[in-house]
Design an enzyme around this catalytic site. Structure first.
Site, PDB file in Angstrom:
ATOM      1  N   GLU A 263       7.021 -60.034 -25.405  1.00 21.13           N
ATOM      2  CA  GLU A 263       6.900 -58.671 -25.956  1.00 21.13           C
ATOM      3  C   GLU A 263       8.195 -58.126 -26.558  1.00 21.13           C
ATOM      4  O   GLU A 263       8.624 -57.016 -26.277  1.00 21.13           O
ATOM      5  CB  GLU A 263       6.388 -57.720 -24.862  1.00 21.13           C
ATOM      6  CG  GLU A 263       5.059 -58.119 -24.288  1.00 21.13           C
ATOM      7  CD  GLU A 263       4.549 -57.175 -23.201  1.00 21.13           C
ATOM      8  OE1 GLU A 263       5.098 -56.075 -23.047  1.00 21.13           O
ATOM      9  OE2 GLU A 263       3.592 -57.566 -22.498  1.00 21.13           O
ATOM     10  N   GLU A 368      -3.524 -64.082 -21.386  1.00 17.22           N
ATOM     11  CA  GLU A 368      -3.749 -63.043 -20.363  1.00 17.22           C
ATOM     12  C   GLU A 368      -5.101 -62.365 -20.599  1.00 17.22           C
ATOM     13  O   GLU A 368      -5.229 -61.159 -20.580  1.00 17.22           O
ATOM     14  CB  GLU A 368      -2.616 -62.011 -20.403  1.00 17.22           C
ATOM     15  CG  GLU A 368      -1.242 -62.606 -20.248  1.00 17.22           C
ATOM     16  CD  GLU A 368      -0.133 -61.573 -20.334  1.00 17.22           C
ATOM     17  OE1 GLU A 368      -0.413 -60.380 -20.184  1.00 17.22           O
ATOM     18  OE2 GLU A 368       1.039 -61.963 -20.556  1.00 17.22           O
TER      19      GLU A 368
HETATM   20  O1  G3I Z   1       3.564 -56.838  -4.212  1.00 13.51           O
HETATM   21  C1  G3I Z   1       4.647 -55.902  -4.247  1.00 13.51           C
HETATM   22  C2  G3I Z   1       4.634 -55.048  -2.988  1.00 13.51           C
HETATM   23  O2  G3I Z   1       4.889 -55.882  -1.858  1.00 13.51           O
HETATM   24  C3  G3I Z   1       5.696 -53.961  -3.114  1.00 13.51           C
HETATM   25  O3  G3I Z   1       5.635 -53.125  -1.978  1.00 13.51           O
HETATM   26  C4  G3I Z   1       5.433 -53.161  -4.388  1.00 13.51           C
HETATM   27  C5  G3I Z   1       6.451 -52.063  -4.587  1.00 13.51           C
HETATM   28  O4  G3I Z   1       7.637 -52.640  -5.048  1.00 13.51           O
HETATM   29  O5  G3I Z   1       5.520 -54.046  -5.529  1.00 13.51           O
HETATM   30  C6  G3I Z   1       4.499 -55.019  -5.465  1.00 13.51           C
HETATM   31  O6  G3I Z   1       4.656 -55.846  -6.588  1.00 13.51           O
HETATM   32  C7  G3I Z   1       4.173 -55.281  -7.799  1.00 13.51           C
HETATM   33  C8  G3I Z   1       3.200 -56.322  -8.400  1.00 13.51           C
HETATM   34  O7  G3I Z   1       2.780 -55.941  -9.707  1.00 13.51           O
HETATM   35  C9  G3I Z   1       1.968 -56.476  -7.519  1.00 13.51           C
HETATM   36  O8  G3I Z   1       1.255 -55.286  -7.495  1.00 13.51           O
HETATM   37  C10 G3I Z   1       5.360 -55.118  -8.740  1.00 13.51           C
HETATM   38  O9  G3I Z   1       6.186 -54.083  -8.235  1.00 13.51           O
HETATM   39  C11 G3I Z   1       4.857 -54.757 -10.112  1.00 13.51           C
HETATM   40  O10 G3I Z   1       5.953 -54.714 -11.021  1.00 13.51           O
HETATM   41  C12 G3I Z   1       3.899 -55.848 -10.600  1.00 13.51           C
HETATM   42  O11 G3I Z   1       3.377 -55.461 -11.869  1.00 13.51           O
HETATM   43  C13 G3I Z   1       3.001 -56.571 -12.703  1.00 13.51           C
HETATM   44  C14 G3I Z   1       3.558 -56.282 -14.099  1.00 13.51           C
HETATM   45  O12 G3I Z   1       3.124 -57.277 -15.028  1.00 13.51           O
HETATM   46  C15 G3I Z   1       5.078 -56.264 -14.065  1.00 13.51           C
HETATM   47  O13 G3I Z   1       5.542 -57.527 -13.658  1.00 13.51           O
HETATM   48  C16 G3I Z   1       1.487 -56.675 -12.758  1.00 13.51           C
HETATM   49  O14 G3I Z   1       1.000 -57.113 -11.495  1.00 13.51           O
HETATM   50  C17 G3I Z   1       1.067 -57.663 -13.824  1.00 13.51           C
HETATM   51  O15 G3I Z   1      -0.352 -57.663 -13.962  1.00 13.51           O
HETATM   52  C18 G3I Z   1       1.699 -57.295 -15.163  1.00 13.51           C
HETATM   53  O16 G3I Z   1       1.332 -58.277 -16.070  1.00 13.51           O
HETATM   54  C19 G3I Z   1       1.816 -58.055 -17.407  1.00 13.51           C
HETATM   55  C20 G3I Z   1       2.272 -59.386 -17.978  1.00 13.51           C
HETATM   56  O17 G3I Z   1       3.299 -59.918 -17.170  1.00 13.51           O
HETATM   57  C21 G3I Z   1       2.719 -59.222 -19.411  1.00 13.51           C
HETATM   58  N1  G3I Z   1       1.640 -58.650 -20.224  1.00 13.51           N
HETATM   59  C22 G3I Z   1       1.165 -57.366 -19.723  1.00 13.51           C
HETATM   60  C23 G3I Z   1       0.668 -57.520 -18.285  1.00 13.51           C
HETATM   61  C24 G3I Z   1       0.159 -56.200 -17.747  1.00 13.51           C
HETATM   62  O18 G3I Z   1       1.196 -55.277 -17.676  1.00 13.51           O
END
Ligand code: G3I
Length: 455
Positions: A263, A368
């Site tokens: 991105e 995705e």
């Molecule tokens: O699991 C931890 C939890 O233990 C903790 O307490 C909490 C607070 O810090 O965080 C949790 O992890 C989160 C994780 O999702 C699971 O829910 C992360 O903070 C959070 O940043 C993460 O978000 C992910 C996001 O990318 C950023 O990495 C999403 O799951 C994921 O679906 C999303 O995927 C992105 C692709 O990488 C790129 N394209 C867009 C897509 C959607 O945004």
């Protein structure tokens, strides 16, 4: 009198009273009237052979004398009179419905109740409440010319159960949903944390499942210490080079591909590069530098550029291909995320991404995929009609992917296993059902759509 004897006496008392009333002197010659018994309500139900959303109800109540039958079909309309013959009732929305037959005579009423379970994602009314798709074949067995992927997390792998069971049965590739990004793997300067990434990579390696590395550089997953980097630009560049070299080297020979940069392109008109910390500190050619370092670390791993709205935004698509063209032979493939709706973008725009990638001799990764069934937030459940439309979109996407030349195929990755795990619910703030499995890991119509797209 002992309690036990008293209990025994109470047990025979009614019979004793009945004998007295029958055998003793009758004060009148009136016939003895034996009270009419209640009539036991009972019914059968079966799914209409011509419509999976229609249940047939057959009142099988048998009783003497006059009695009245009423139905409550569990859809909020209360009791309605039982009509002659079989009752044909539609159940169009997902849910669990209690159907009750009430039979009343002069002695009172009795009821018979049964449950109707509807899951339009798996075809409508669920036989005996068991909502599963008709598809028996596993996706990965049917997908022989490219990887079929899904996402995972270390915690879900460690927990095992249905998550790893479904990953192993249906998928030939996995992507880390978030734990192979810089903010997780490089939480503070000089301090790498590959613990979660190792769980994911080792699960893939141990189960002969391809691992797609996502994503080395992404403005949205950049640790704060990098965003606030205090050193010089050259020190910043050296740090990024060390991070990419260390990470790609660690997984050399254990994973198949990396999204080197994710991105990098701004949305909107003109589509310049995002003004990320990497662009600010390393210049516009930061992307090429990152690809070079990844290539140097592992000459065999496939290197992708990944982005979203490639199909829905021709301008962004053009900007992406301009970047791709600037990378020469450093890049192996294009990742287009495919976060789409049941009715958008058009088939021709999705095809345009495939055509542009293939014409450049590059691999294509639909990276995705999820298909929003409720983009306008006007649905409270996945209706049969919307499930069919979602199935058709999955089929269309798979058909487009499956039609590209073999040399350009890599993987089609769905962004989530079951609907209630999708990132979209938090992101958009409302319910949706964008994936191929329902909340109980039952295969939906969308799963069948994927399979039909391979035919
Ligand atoms: O699991 C931890 C939890 O233990 C903790 O307490 C909490 C607070 O810090 O965080 C949790 O992890 C989160 C994780 O999702 C699971 O829910 C992360 O903070 C959070 O940043 C993460 O978000 C992910 C996001 O990318 C950023 O990495 C999403 O799951 C994921 O679906 C999303 O995927 C992105 C692709 O990488 C790129 N394209 C867009 C897509 C959607 O945004």
């Amino acid at each position: 009198m002992k309690l036990k004897n008293l209990f025994n006496l109470l047990k025979v008392l009614p019979l004793f009273l009945l004998i007295i009333s029958c055998g003793g002197p009758n004060e009148s010659d009136d016939p003895i009237i034996i009270p009419v018994a209640k009539v036991q309500a009972t019914f059968n139900m079966s799914i209409s052979p011509s419509d999976p959303n229609v249940m047939l109800f057959d009142n099988k109540t048998v009783g003497k004398g006059e009695f009245m039958s009423e139905w409550d079909f569990g859809q909020g309309n209360g009791f309605v009179e039982d009509l002659p013959g079989i009752e044909e009732i539609r159940f169009d929305t997902d849910g669990t419905f209690t159907v009750t037959l009430k039979v009343t005579n002069e002695a009172g009423f009795t009821e018979d109740s049964k449950t109707v379970v509807v899951n339009n994602g798996t075809g409508g009314i669920c036989p005996n409440g068991n909502c599963t798709s008709n598809s028996s074949s596993a996706l990965k067995d049917a997908t022989t010319t490219f990887f079929v992927g899904n996402i995972t997390r270390a915690s879900r792998i460690n927990a095992g159960g249905k998550h790893t069971e479904v990953l192993k049965s249906d998928f030939s590739s996995i992507t880390s949903e978030y734990e192979m990004k810089m903010n997780v793997m490089y939480p503070s300067q000089g301090n790498y944390d590959f613990s979660a990434a190792d769980v994911i990579v080792n699960f893939g390696f141990d189960n002969a499942i391809n691992v797609h590395g996502h994503a080395l550089i992404w403005h949205n997953a950049t640790p704060d210490w990098v965003k606030d980097f205090a050193g010089s630009d050259s020190e910043f560049e050296a740090m990024v080079k060390d991070y990419i070299t260390t990470t790609v080297t660690r997984y050399k020979g254990k994973i198949g591909s990396w999204d080197v940069v994710n991105e990098a392109i701004e949305d909107g008109s003109g589509n310049p590069l995002r003004n990320s910390i990497f662009k600010q500190k390393m210049g516009d050619d930061y992307i090429k530098k990152c690809f070079q370092w990844a290539r140097d670390a592992d000459p065999n791993v496939l290197l992708f550029y990944n982005d979203y709205n490639m199909a829905s935004s021709p301008g962004k698509r053009a900007a992406m291909f301009k970047i791709v063209d600037s990378l020469g032979d450093l890049i192996d493939g294009v990742g287009t995320q495919m976060h789409i709706n049941y009715n958008f973008p058009s088939k021709s725009n999705i095809q345009a991404v495939a055509d542009g990638t293939v014409s450049r001799g590059l691999k294509l990764h639909f990276a995705e995929l999820d298909v929003r069934a409720n983009p306008d937030n006007d649905q409270t459940s996945l209706t049969a009609e919307r499930a069919d439309e979602q199935k058709a979109k999955f089929k269309e996407v798979v058909q487009i992917y499956n039609s590209i030349p073999l040399d350009n195929k890599y993987a089609l990755t769905v962004w989530g296993l079951k609907d209630n795990e999708t990132w979209l619910i938090d992101f958009w703030g409302h319910i949706d059902w964008p994936l191929m499995y329902d909340d109980n890991f039952n295969k939906k119509k969308a799963y069948d759509g994927f399979l039909e797209g391979l035919q």
